[in-house]
Structures are given as structure tokens and as C-alpha cells.
Write a protein that holds these residues in place. Structure first.
Motif, PDB file in Angstrom:
ATOM      1  N   ASP A   1       0.893  -1.136  -0.169  1.00  0.00           N
ATOM      2  CA  ASP A   1      -0.167   0.099   0.108  1.00  0.00           C
ATOM      3  C   ASP A   1       0.816   0.879  -0.214  1.00  0.00           C
ATOM      4  OD1 ASP A   1      -2.023   1.670   0.154  1.00  0.00           O
ATOM      5  OD2 ASP A   1      -2.264   1.641   1.899  1.00  0.00           O
ATOM      6  N   ILE A   2       0.549   1.937  -1.013  1.00  0.00           N
ATOM      7  CA  ILE A   2       1.504   3.356  -1.290  1.00  0.00           C
ATOM      8  C   ILE A   2       1.396   3.910  -0.437  1.00  0.00           C
ATOM      9  CG2 ILE A   2       3.442   4.264  -3.038  1.00  0.00           C
ATOM     10  CD1 ILE A   2       3.567   2.031  -2.674  1.00  0.00           C
ATOM     11  N   SER A   3       1.955   4.283   0.104  1.00  0.00           N
ATOM     12  CA  SER A   3       1.331   5.837   1.234  1.00  0.00           C
ATOM     13  C   SER A   3       1.033   6.734   0.517  1.00  0.00           C
ATOM     14  CB  SER A   3       1.824   6.205   1.948  1.00  0.00           C
ATOM     15  OG  SER A   3       2.046   5.480   3.331  1.00  0.00           O
ATOM     16  N   ASP A   4      -0.029   7.967   0.265  1.00  0.00           N
ATOM     17  CA  ASP A   4      -0.330   9.482  -0.326  1.00  0.00           C
ATOM     18  C   ASP A   4       1.097  10.263   0.050  1.00  0.00           C
ATOM     19  OD1 ASP A   4      -1.161  11.265  -2.144  1.00  0.00           O
ATOM     20  OD2 ASP A   4      -2.993  11.166  -0.714  1.00  0.00           O
ATOM     21  N   ILE A   5       1.804  10.434   0.080  1.00  0.00           N
ATOM     22  CA  ILE A   5       2.914  10.856   0.420  1.00  0.00           C
ATOM     23  C   ILE A   5       3.243  12.337  -0.829  1.00  0.00           C
ATOM     24  CG2 ILE A   5       4.912  11.159   1.272  1.00  0.00           C
ATOM     25  CD1 ILE A   5       4.597   8.680   2.855  1.00  0.00           C
ATOM     26  N   LYS A   6       3.324  13.563  -0.364  1.00  0.00           N
ATOM     27  CA  LYS A   6       3.932  14.221  -1.282  1.00  0.00           C
ATOM     28  C   LYS A   6       5.248  14.115  -1.658  1.00  0.00           C
ATOM     29  CE  LYS A   6       3.483  19.292  -1.912  1.00  0.00           C
ATOM     30  NZ  LYS A   6       4.138  20.719  -1.263  1.00  0.00           N
ATOM     31  N   GLY A   7       5.548  14.336  -3.329  1.00  0.00           N
ATOM     32  CA  GLY A   7       6.187  13.928  -3.756  1.00  0.00           C
ATOM     33  C   GLY A   7       6.826  12.465  -4.085  1.00  0.00           C
ATOM     34  N   LEU A   8       6.179  11.183  -3.429  1.00  0.00           N
ATOM     35  CA  LEU A   8       7.298   9.916  -2.944  1.00  0.00           C
ATOM     36  C   LEU A   8       6.759   9.977  -5.345  1.00  0.00           C
ATOM     37  CD1 LEU A   8       7.000   7.228  -1.002  1.00  0.00           C
ATOM     38  CD2 LEU A   8       5.149   6.809  -1.551  1.00  0.00           C
ATOM     39  N   GLN A   9       6.029   9.931  -6.193  1.00  0.00           N
ATOM     40  CA  GLN A   9       6.557   9.520  -6.732  1.00  0.00           C
ATOM     41  C   GLN A   9       7.217   9.533  -8.343  1.00  0.00           C
ATOM     42  OE1 GLN A   9       4.303   7.472  -7.565  1.00  0.00           O
ATOM     43  NE2 GLN A   9       2.661   7.085  -5.256  1.00  0.00           N
ATOM     44  N   THR A  10       8.145  11.142  -7.334  1.00  0.00           N
ATOM     45  CA  THR A  10       9.624  11.668  -7.662  1.00  0.00           C
ATOM     46  C   THR A  10      11.014  11.429  -7.382  1.00  0.00           C
ATOM     47  OG1 THR A  10       9.166  13.385  -6.186  1.00  0.00           O
ATOM     48  CG2 THR A  10       7.789  14.090  -8.026  1.00  0.00           C
ATOM     49  N   ILE A  11      10.772  10.216  -6.548  1.00  0.00           N
ATOM     50  CA  ILE A  11      11.679   9.436  -6.140  1.00  0.00           C
ATOM     51  C   ILE A  11      11.700   8.523  -6.193  1.00  0.00           C
ATOM     52  CG2 ILE A  11      12.040  11.027  -4.395  1.00  0.00           C
ATOM     53  CD1 ILE A  11      11.556   9.671  -2.192  1.00  0.00           C
ATOM     54  N   ASP A  12      13.011   6.674  -6.265  1.00  0.00           N
ATOM     55  CA  ASP A  12      13.422   5.460  -6.043  1.00  0.00           C
ATOM     56  C   ASP A  12      12.596   5.421  -4.575  1.00  0.00           C
ATOM     57  OD1 ASP A  12      12.938   5.511  -8.947  1.00  0.00           O
ATOM     58  OD2 ASP A  12      15.576   5.692  -8.331  1.00  0.00           O
ATOM     59  N   TYR A  13      11.952   4.206  -4.080  1.00  0.00           N
ATOM     60  CA  TYR A  13      11.601   3.874  -2.516  1.00  0.00           C
ATOM     61  C   TYR A  13      11.861   2.507  -3.001  1.00  0.00           C
ATOM     62  CZ  TYR A  13       7.059   3.918  -4.479  1.00  0.00           C
ATOM     63  OH  TYR A  13       5.784   3.216  -4.928  1.00  0.00           O
ATOM     64  N   PHE A  14      12.056   1.770  -1.884  1.00  0.00           N
ATOM     65  CA  PHE A  14      11.913   0.288  -2.131  1.00  0.00           C
ATOM     66  C   PHE A  14      10.323   0.131  -0.757  1.00  0.00           C
ATOM     67  CE2 PHE A  14      15.921   1.362  -2.026  1.00  0.00           C
ATOM     68  CZ  PHE A  14      17.449   0.559  -2.488  1.00  0.00           C
ATOM     69  N   THR A  15      10.272  -1.372  -1.026  1.00  0.00           N
ATOM     70  CA  THR A  15       8.978  -1.939  -0.719  1.00  0.00           C
ATOM     71  C   THR A  15       9.551  -3.365  -0.171  1.00  0.00           C
ATOM     72  OG1 THR A  15       8.159  -3.037  -2.279  1.00  0.00           O
ATOM     73  CG2 THR A  15       7.331  -0.451  -1.668  1.00  0.00           C
ATOM     74  N   PRO A  16       8.301  -3.836   1.031  1.00  0.00           N
ATOM     75  CA  PRO A  16       9.354  -5.111   2.046  1.00  0.00           C
ATOM     76  C   PRO A  16       9.468  -6.361   0.836  1.00  0.00           C
ATOM     77  CG  PRO A  16       7.482  -4.028   3.195  1.00  0.00           C
ATOM     78  CD  PRO A  16       8.076  -3.264   1.812  1.00  0.00           C
ATOM     79  N   ASN A  17       8.427  -6.225  -0.462  1.00  0.00           N
ATOM     80  CA  ASN A  17       7.920  -6.560  -1.326  1.00  0.00           C
ATOM     81  C   ASN A  17       9.554  -6.917  -2.305  1.00  0.00           C
ATOM     82  OD1 ASN A  17       5.746  -7.509  -0.232  1.00  0.00           O
ATOM     83  ND2 ASN A  17       5.117  -7.438  -2.108  1.00  0.00           N
ATOM     84  N   ASP A  18      10.105  -6.445  -2.805  1.00  0.00           N
ATOM     85  CA  ASP A  18      10.995  -5.495  -3.389  1.00  0.00           C
ATOM     86  C   ASP A  18      12.507  -5.233  -3.190  1.00  0.00           C
ATOM     87  OD1 ASP A  18      10.947  -2.954  -3.361  1.00  0.00           O
ATOM     88  OD2 ASP A  18       9.876  -2.848  -4.896  1.00  0.00           O
ATOM     89  N   ILE A  19      12.621  -5.134  -2.214  1.00  0.00           N
ATOM     90  CA  ILE A  19      13.786  -4.722  -1.028  1.00  0.00           C
ATOM     91  C   ILE A  19      15.440  -5.387  -1.548  1.00  0.00           C
ATOM     92  CG2 ILE A  19      13.221  -5.494   0.140  1.00  0.00           C
ATOM     93  CD1 ILE A  19      15.312  -2.930   2.070  1.00  0.00           C
ATOM     94  N   TRP A  20      15.085  -6.500  -1.571  1.00  0.00           N
ATOM     95  CA  TRP A  20      16.137  -7.543  -1.442  1.00  0.00           C
ATOM     96  C   TRP A  20      16.351  -7.418  -3.388  1.00  0.00           C
ATOM     97  CZ3 TRP A  20      18.289  -6.530   2.427  1.00  0.00           C
ATOM     98  CH2 TRP A  20      17.514  -6.445   3.604  1.00  0.00           C
ATOM     99  N   HIS A  21      14.792  -7.988  -4.190  1.00  0.00           N
ATOM    100  CA  HIS A  21      15.719  -7.618  -5.453  1.00  0.00           C
ATOM    101  C   HIS A  21      16.385  -6.716  -5.666  1.00  0.00           C
ATOM    102  CE1 HIS A  21      14.254  -8.667  -9.371  1.00  0.00           C
ATOM    103  NE2 HIS A  21      13.856  -7.455  -9.592  1.00  0.00           N
TER     104      HIS A  21
END
Length: 359
Positions: free
Chosen positions: A12-32
Motif C-alpha cells: 500500500d503506497i502511502s499518499d505522501i507528497k513527492g513520493l512519486q518523484t523519487i525511487d523507494y523500496f518496499t518489503p516486497n522488492d527491497i532485496w531484489h
């Protein structure tokens, strides 16, 4: 005749201002992602990806402190940001405080009651605005929960109601269309694999035979895989006191009093049992080494309605961590005795009489 929906979920990607403009990790993809984009360091015949040096882990889910601790033990600088007043807010207060203290002792910066308002990239660095603090980091890890994969299923067309958290289910795990069942992450707020297995067994029996089986989460354990581990089953102390009032006993035994824990050098932690007036075990919280293994015995006791006094007569091999059950049960017996003045007076009179016989 019947259907079972188990299509899983995604972060569930939080509605955080500016989040869509940067790279980030989630628990599902961090190690990949780390394996894919990390710069490889060749040392002899082995290759190893380099992790970003500093991290901000955002989220109130149990996986947030788990991953924060893992990253810290891999040599990263970690800040854990939660919106609640403490980490693991649904757990026993003492347990969450102990685990938070352990995280901080390992160098993790924990910011509680801090909602993330925005993220920005400034001169190649990522900045996170959490409450009144601005945090610089090389990477962001979002652990803000999951939402079900339902978009392509046409649920409205078959009369199924759902929210962003999951499908609307009854205790038989039927959706609002009684021919359609669901389990696992589609069922809401129990993301553990063993709970999904339990739900699947109930849903399948209802779908294949007759819908007469109901879920009962009271005797299903819940675990958090930090170090020390946390495991819980049944009611917490707060829940038990709300339901039963003053007729509740709370018994604690500490790992530091176990010889095996001293031998292993793992003395941090305790077991707390919440017990009814007649010795019925209402719930348990274990924080410490092998907590996820130890919780099984209390789970069995709750399922089979075994009273705590029975455990006082079970002799565990020495030295083992499982001795904590016997020690806790004996402590409960001692506390009951100390509060029962009538019984104490009777025993005192009886043994005075016995002494007089021996003269």
C-alpha cells in the motif's frame, strides 16, 4: 458451486507528497532491487551488492522494525518513523518498549508519533519531512501495509463488498456473496502465513462441505521476528482487563532467571501470562530468545483449555528455555496462596497440630 478468492496483495503506497518523484523500496522488492541496481564489489570469487548507507524506514506495520533491525545489522544507518505513539502499537506495552529499547541500543533512531508529510530530492540526496524533523537519507523503505489485488475481479458485478483493507467477510469467511469465500491477505489485518493457512482450512471446509465452521483468532499466535523475538496469543493485559475487570492475574517470569538463557547469553526478555481467577490462561506475551517456538505450548494450553496449575506439575528438562513455563506456573500458585488468608490460616493450624503430634 463455490469459489475461493486468494489473489494476494501488494504494498500500500502511502499518499505522501513527492513520493512519486523519487525511487523507494518496499518489503516486497527491497532485496531484489538491491541485487539488481547495487554496485557489485568483487572479492575473490564472490560478488556482493552494496547497500545504500543511510535509510529511512516508514511504517507502523510489524515488518518495519524487523527490516530496520536487519538493515542496521548489515551496517546501515537507519531511522524508523512511525505515526503511532510507540512501535508495535497493538502489542503489549512492555513488549513494544523493550523492543524499541533494543533497536535504539543497536543505533537505530526511532521517531514515534511522527507522520511523514513529504519527501524531496535535493542535490542528489533524499529528504524526508517527518513531523517537525527533516531527515536526510540515501534510501526510503515503505512498510505501510498492503492492499488486496481486486481491481480486475469485477467484485461489484457479483455483489461482493470490499474496502482498501480487504474483502468484507463473516466469521465463516464468506463474502457478501455467500457462494464466494476468501482467505489470506484478502481477508484483512492478519498478514502472517500461518494465519492465512488457518483461514484457508476454514474457508475450504465451508466451501466443500457445509458453511458451519467459524474462525476463532483467540488461540492463533502472532509473531514479530525482531531480536529479541516477540510472540503473542490470546488477550493482552489491556484487553483482558476491559473484558473481565479485576478478576485477572498477570504473572511475569524473566529470561534472566533461566540458567539456559544465561548459558546462551540471551537473558533479555520475559514471559507474561494473563490468567483468569480459576487459572484459565487468557493470553500470553513472550519477548525473548526462541519466543516464536515457545509460544506453541501456551497456544495448545489455550486451545485445549488447560489451566495454568497443570503446568506447575510438568517438569521440564534442565537446563532449557522451556523451564519458564513451570517457573511461571509455580509463581502463580505462590501468588494465589499469598492472597488466600483463609487457606494460610488453615495450613498454619494444621502444621501446628502436626508438630504437636511428633512430640
Amino acid at each position: 458451486r463455490a469459489y475461493l478468492i486468494a489473489t494476494g496483495s501488494r504494498p500500500d503506497i502511502s499518499d505522501i507528497k513527492g513520493l512519486q518523484t523519487i525511487d523507494y523500496f518496499t518489503p516486497n522488492d527491497i532485496w531484489h532491487k538491491v541485487l539488481k541496481v547495487g554496485k557489485l564489489k568483487v572479492a575473490g570469487s564472490t560478488s556482493q551488492p552494496s547497500l545504500p548507507k543511510s535509510w529511512v524506514v516508514i511504517g507502523d506495520e510489524p515488518i518495519a522494525p524487523e527490516l530496520a533491525q536487519t538493515l542496521a545489522r548489515l551496517g546501515c544507518e537507519v531511522t524508523l518513523v512511525v505515526s503511532t505513539t510507540r512501535i508495535l502499537f497493538q502489542e503489549d506495552l512492555e513488549a513494544s518498549r523493550l523492543i524499541q529499547a533494543q533497536l535504539e541500543a543497536e543505533g537505530i533512531r526511532v521517531l514515534t508519533d511522527s507522520r511523514v508529510d513529504q519527501v524531496r530530492e535535493i542535490e542528489g540526496k533524499t529528504w524526508v519531512q517527518a513531523g517537525n524533523k527533516a531527515i536526510e537519507a540515501d534510501a526510503i523503505l515503505l512498510a505501510t501495509g498492503e492492499q488486496p489485488n481486486v481491481e480486475s475481479l469485477n467484485l461489484e458485478g457479483v455483489g461482493i463488498k470490499y474496502t482498501q483493507q480487504g474483502l468484507q467477510l463473516n466469521q465463516k469467511l464468506q463474502t457478501t456473496n455467500p457462494r464466494i469465500y476468501s482467505c489470506g491477505k484478502m481477508a484483512g489485518s492478519y498478514p502472517c502465513a500461518h494465519i492465512a493457512q488457518y483461514q484457508a482450512s476454514i474457508a475450504l471446509k465451508n466451501a466443500l462441505f457445509f458453511p458451519c465452521f467459524k474462525v476463532d483468532y483467540h488461540s492463533i499466535p502472532w509473531t514479530v521476528l525482531t531480536q529479541p523475538q516477540l510472540a503473542r496469543v490470546g488477550l493482552t493485559e489491556v484487553e483482558a482487563r476491559k473484558r473481565y475487570g479485576k478478576n485477572v492475574w498477570v504473572i511475569r517470569e524473566y529470561f534472566k532467571d533461566l540458567d539456559q538463557a544465561q548459558l546462551l547469553g540471551k537473558t533479555t526478555g520475559y514471559m507474561k501470562l494473563v490468567v483468569g481467577g480459576n487459572g484459565t490462561i487468557l493470553g500470553a506475551t513472550i519477548v525473548g530468545s526462541q519466543a516464536t517456538e515457545l509460544i506453541g505450548e501456551i497456544t495448545l494450553a489455550i486451545q485445549q483449555k488447560i489451566q495454568l496449575g497443570v503446568l506447575a506439575n510438568v517438569y521440564y528438562p534442565y537446563p532449557t528455555l522451556s523451564e519458564i513455563f513451570n517457573k511461571t506456573a509455580i509463581q502463580w500458585q505462590h501468588q494465589r496462596m499469598s492472597r488466600n488468608q483463609t487457606l494460610k490460616n488453615f495450613l498454619e493450624g494444621f502444621f501446628n497440630l502436626r508438630r504437636s503430634w511428633s512430640k
